[in-house]
Design an enzyme around this catalytic site. Sequence first.
Site, PDB file in Angstrom:
ATOM      1  N   HIS A 904      31.353  -0.899  46.217  1.00 21.89           N
ATOM      2  CA  HIS A 904      31.407  -0.802  47.714  1.00 21.89           C
ATOM      3  C   HIS A 904      32.142  -2.105  48.281  1.00 21.89           C
ATOM      4  O   HIS A 904      31.846  -3.002  48.160  1.00 21.89           O
ATOM      5  CB  HIS A 904      29.921  -1.051  48.356  1.00 21.89           C
ATOM      6  CG  HIS A 904      29.046  -0.037  48.060  1.00 21.89           C
ATOM      7  ND1 HIS A 904      27.534  -0.138  47.531  1.00 21.89           N
ATOM      8  CD2 HIS A 904      29.175   1.419  47.706  1.00 21.89           C
ATOM      9  CE1 HIS A 904      26.934   0.813  47.236  1.00 21.89           C
ATOM     10  NE2 HIS A 904      27.953   1.946  47.312  1.00 21.89           N
ATOM     11  N   GLU A 907      30.940  -5.121  50.309  1.00 22.86           N
ATOM     12  CA  GLU A 907      30.121  -6.169  49.586  1.00 22.86           C
ATOM     13  C   GLU A 907      30.749  -7.189  49.038  1.00 22.86           C
ATOM     14  O   GLU A 907      30.907  -7.356  47.704  1.00 22.86           O
ATOM     15  CB  GLU A 907      28.972  -5.331  48.877  1.00 22.86           C
ATOM     16  CG  GLU A 907      28.165  -4.572  49.489  1.00 22.86           C
ATOM     17  CD  GLU A 907      27.459  -3.564  48.567  1.00 22.86           C
ATOM     18  OE1 GLU A 907      27.450  -3.527  47.258  1.00 22.86           O
ATOM     19  OE2 GLU A 907      26.667  -2.600  49.193  1.00 22.86           O
ATOM     20  N   HIS A1001      26.165  -5.983  43.256  1.00 24.55           N
ATOM     21  CA  HIS A1001      26.049  -5.677  44.657  1.00 24.55           C
ATOM     22  C   HIS A1001      25.910  -6.711  45.669  1.00 24.55           C
ATOM     23  O   HIS A1001      25.355  -7.616  45.465  1.00 24.55           O
ATOM     24  CB  HIS A1001      25.227  -4.364  44.830  1.00 24.55           C
ATOM     25  CG  HIS A1001      25.649  -2.982  44.169  1.00 24.55           C
ATOM     26  ND1 HIS A1001      26.170  -2.033  45.032  1.00 24.55           N
ATOM     27  CD2 HIS A1001      25.896  -2.671  42.850  1.00 24.55           C
ATOM     28  CE1 HIS A1001      26.416  -0.885  44.201  1.00 24.55           C
ATOM     29  NE2 HIS A1001      26.174  -1.455  43.065  1.00 24.55           N
ATOM     30  N   GLU A1086      21.627  -7.574  43.345  1.00 23.60           N
ATOM     31  CA  GLU A1086      22.071  -7.411  44.854  1.00 23.60           C
ATOM     32  C   GLU A1086      22.027  -9.072  45.052  1.00 23.60           C
ATOM     33  O   GLU A1086      21.150  -9.924  44.682  1.00 23.60           O
ATOM     34  CB  GLU A1086      20.711  -6.706  45.363  1.00 23.60           C
ATOM     35  CG  GLU A1086      20.691  -5.429  45.025  1.00 23.60           C
ATOM     36  CD  GLU A1086      21.499  -4.438  45.793  1.00 23.60           C
ATOM     37  OE1 GLU A1086      22.490  -4.984  46.814  1.00 23.60           O
ATOM     38  OE2 GLU A1086      21.681  -3.157  45.641  1.00 23.60           O
TER      39      GLU A1086
END
Length: 1225
Positions: A904, A907, A1001, A1086
């Site tokens: 992504h 990110e 991420h 994350e």
Amino acid sequence: MNKPKMASEKGVPSNSRAQILLAQLEKLTGDGMVRDPEMARQITSKLLHLIQTQEKTSKEVMSKGTSGMEVILSSLESTRDIPTILNILCILSELLTLGKGRRAGVFVSKGGTAVLLRILISANKEFPPNEELMLQVHSLLAKVGPKDRKLGVKARLTGALNVTINLIKKNLQNVKLLLPCLQVLRVYSANMVNAISLGNSGAIELMFKIVAPYSKKNTSLIKVSVDALVALLKSKTNARRAVEGSYVSTLLALYLDWHRNDTWHRHTVIRKGLLACLRNVTNIKLGRRAFTKADGMRILYNSSSECLSVRTLDPLVNASSLIMRKCFPKNRLPLPTIKSAFHYQLEHVLASGPVAQRYSQPPGGRTQAQLCSEPLKKVDDVVDDSDDNEDTEADTENDTENEEDEKECRSLNDDIEKDINKLHPQKIPSRPYEELRVYEKFFVELSEDFQGYNFESPTTSSPAQSAQSIVVPTPQALPPNHITAPTAQNVSNASAPAPTIPPLQLETSQFGKDFNTKEEAHNQPVEQDWSQAPEYVSLNADEMRVKQKGSPISAPKPTQSPLLLEGIAIRCLAAGGGGSDCGSEGGEDEGSEGAVLEVPDTAQLLPLHDLDLYVEMVKGTKSVPHYTEVAYPDYFGHVPPTYRESLLERLYGVQRSKIFQDIERLIHPNNIMDKVVYDLDMPSCPVIESDGESLRFNSKFESGNLRKAIQIRKYEYDLILNSDINSNHHHQWFYFEVSGMRVGTMYRFNIINCEKSNSQFNYGMQALMYSVQEAISGRPRWVRTGTDICYYKNNFARSSIATGGQKGKSYYTMTFSTSFSHKDDVCYFSYHYPYTYSSLKMHLSKLEAMRAPEIYLRQDVLCETLGGNSCPFLTITAMPESNSSDHICQFRNRPFIFLSARVHPGETNASWVMKGTLEFLMGTSLLAATLREAYIFKIVPMLNPDGVVNGNHRCSLSGEDLNRQWQNPNPELHPTIYHTKSLLQYLAHTQRAPLVFCDYHGHSRKKNVFMYGCSLKETIWQSNISAASSDLQEDLAYRALPKILSQIAPAFSMASCSFVVERSKESTARVVVWREIGVQRSYTMESTVCGCDQGKYKGFQIGTRELEEMGAQFCVALLRLKRMTGLHNHQHLLDLESDLIGTQPKVVSSCPTTYVMDEDEPSFLEAVDYSAESNDDDTEVDLEAAASAASIATTEDGGEVPDRLSDAESNNHDAWKSEPVTSSQ
């Protein structure tokens, strides 16, 4: 009703007067009440007297274990004598007055409401009805009604609704009887069917006859009637009836009258009730139109503005704000199309699917060539009649971060995979081995014999770096408003040695590594030519240029040795001369033109950054808009500040203030400038020339994202982000340049097309700013900036047409204010720390050039992206000790660790974590060496280069989320995913599946760093589905790595981790690698974009220092995992590991500091409202508790976390990476 038997509770004397009277009343129950009504009157009268005069009597009757209530209700139902009924009703009224609701609950449980309704119906048959009886019955129903959820249904079935409404109609002047009747009507109206029935019976019109203008008399009656009207208007049918009866203007007039006359604010409850009526009416589109037509916006805006100074009137202000925001006309964004301003034509489009659907419609975006031709006539986003937000009461004004996560958790529970067959790994290979053999070339290390490699005295060499000349325009090329700075001279530095630049490896990725190649160090300084405040710096004759706007930046005369500002060497380079360092003995050249521009030399603190190398990498980067500029932050680099930045404390009333300023636009449109100052949709140049009264914007550089800037007020701008290419949404990432600012002036920026329903900007997060003036002064860094930050729903919406038939969704505004410290500065703003594709290429090139001889490093090109950019693929491990068969065997049999990041584009924190991982792996410490000896690392550091280059937030050039394509990736549309999955499939076919797979991420709505994993057992447990015992047998090894990280990484939170498999994540990397490749330790890691709420970093925003540290700690965790899995046992590393990394378990403060689901988020002084529909109830906030909750976190030794890092911690930041990467000599 069966005749009850008297019972007495232990401790209550059975011969007490109350018990005796109840026993006598019990004997009369049934026929006795009819035969001897006089006796019944006497007994009930005496009992009433006892209850009224002796408090203990009431307790005796209602004590547990007694049947007093049953006796009283039985007597009430069997008697027909009015005086006896009145006595019993008075007894019940006295009993139910006390008890704090418990007695009312007992009364309801004994069937008391049904008895009262029967008495009501029976009394209504008399003509005229007994007024006292009606009064008592309604008074009791008003007391017990809220405790009986079925009272509305009972009343409708028995006909009591009509009795009450008719009684109100006949007694409009009888205040004594009217009051309890209205109270009961309010209870009845809580049932929606009842409300509609009462509306059909004229209840709405009746209420408006009772609700009167301001008066000091009968305020209780007015309050109850307003409350009843609020309950009635919750029905859309009744709301429509009120609009058709022109009662919206009546409500506004009533509210304004009470507002003007209630000067002592003694009747705010009535004013609040009138606003609640308006809120319910405006829940329908017809009501919003009527409200706007009646000038409701101006009335509520002016009245609310007068209430702002009185804190106790906040509920009125909040309710008014809610209504105004709801009635604010819904507009589409001021764009020709909500699709991206840039369009990429796909060569291969599938026959079906979202891409095919998108291409079946006329393209909304435009290519660069189309931008220069005629403007787009197609408008794909209009506000149509289907867009109605009348049923959006789900979002409330009082939602907090914890409640937002609870909503997400509830949706997660609905999303859990419940098909056990899908949770089991696939047994049948998805692709034949013959198709996968082509990927053998990416695993050369499995067949390398190193026979030609010299293990005795390996040396390396590196091709010499060709000097990159930077052509600078003459001063005559500067804009007319450019003021020439004092002239400076070329300075030759003979005494001070030039800072050493690490050797550079300028070649791009190699398909195979020749380990016989020797590299030579190249330590000559890079020379550059600079002029005074150039408008741009050309990178070649045709296209590339480094942007530098604004007036000239004067610098001190270079008369001293190299200057050190905060540990950063500054190189002063003059126009027209060689780029030598600032010397102390050089004479001045009077004939030289242009001021000296101080260029930060960050090589000492940023060993992987080089200005010239970055420029070379930018030249090879391909973008859809064909960017020709380089942003200064990417060119100069970023040195983390020596202090940690705290989470921003939210000030009371900031969001309300911003909303009122937005509403003021509609109230006073003449005060709005509405001046477009930047627009990518303009046919020629998006930068609109200004008269010096407006800021200048730009985003035409790599990873930039700003589509349009509109000046609203003198110092306020609305900003619109560009959609992901080939998409019409995904607005979150922003990165743009601002210049032409005034020093000390507070500017407000509103990003008006955000999409997520909540953001960490509501919970302490700030945007990032990079000042060029600060950079050339020795502080090249991104810093958190912004005050008055909030995130809320605005009046812009996507229509149902634009959303593919779904109901239109509202956009959200992220607003912040900031000021600038330097005149003629050029500043950049970003959502998070930028990390471009060119930066990655530069870092990889530097790492390869600095490779130590004991490190096996190979950089391959995995594939080419849709946009023509290469996707790098790295292999890192340790060289074998020798070319003996034993050492080669050990080398080839090392388990694989597979890492990926940046699928992504928005990110960017994932890339910073990956940078920390790569630097640790390439380090020369004993820890790094042991880790390399234990594993073979396969790394795809950037899965979506095209999205990163073009400033996308989530998608690739196909307009799709690549992390949702892992189940069936298309080699043409999703090449990076297709080939990465093929690599993993190849390993699985060769029985060499990775020990760990982790995809890095970033998370935008949670704090801390955490992991998502996959567990069959935990998924079954969470979904509450039946499963065989064999399904519940699972190795808990998947929890080992997160557990280790929670012990050694300060930013990591084990409590935030989840190992549940969701249906919506079936096509993500984590789930597919777990299910199809069979990797038990398959994770998504994350990292927050905000900060931490636990551990050592609690209360601080996260920075690149902490993100890189997280990448290094991930490597250390793999080292511990190696020992746990029994691969090796290096006990001698324990002490060293503790010293370098601090592996002792973290000391958590006494407050709960784990997960945002816990009540550990510091309370705001104002309830966060991020929706258009909110409750009007204002929650009182304990200021002292809020301050306590925001207290500073403790460090591991129990002390306070210092605001500024120690010198050792600052200067030795690379210790987290084991050691600074050094060049091999």
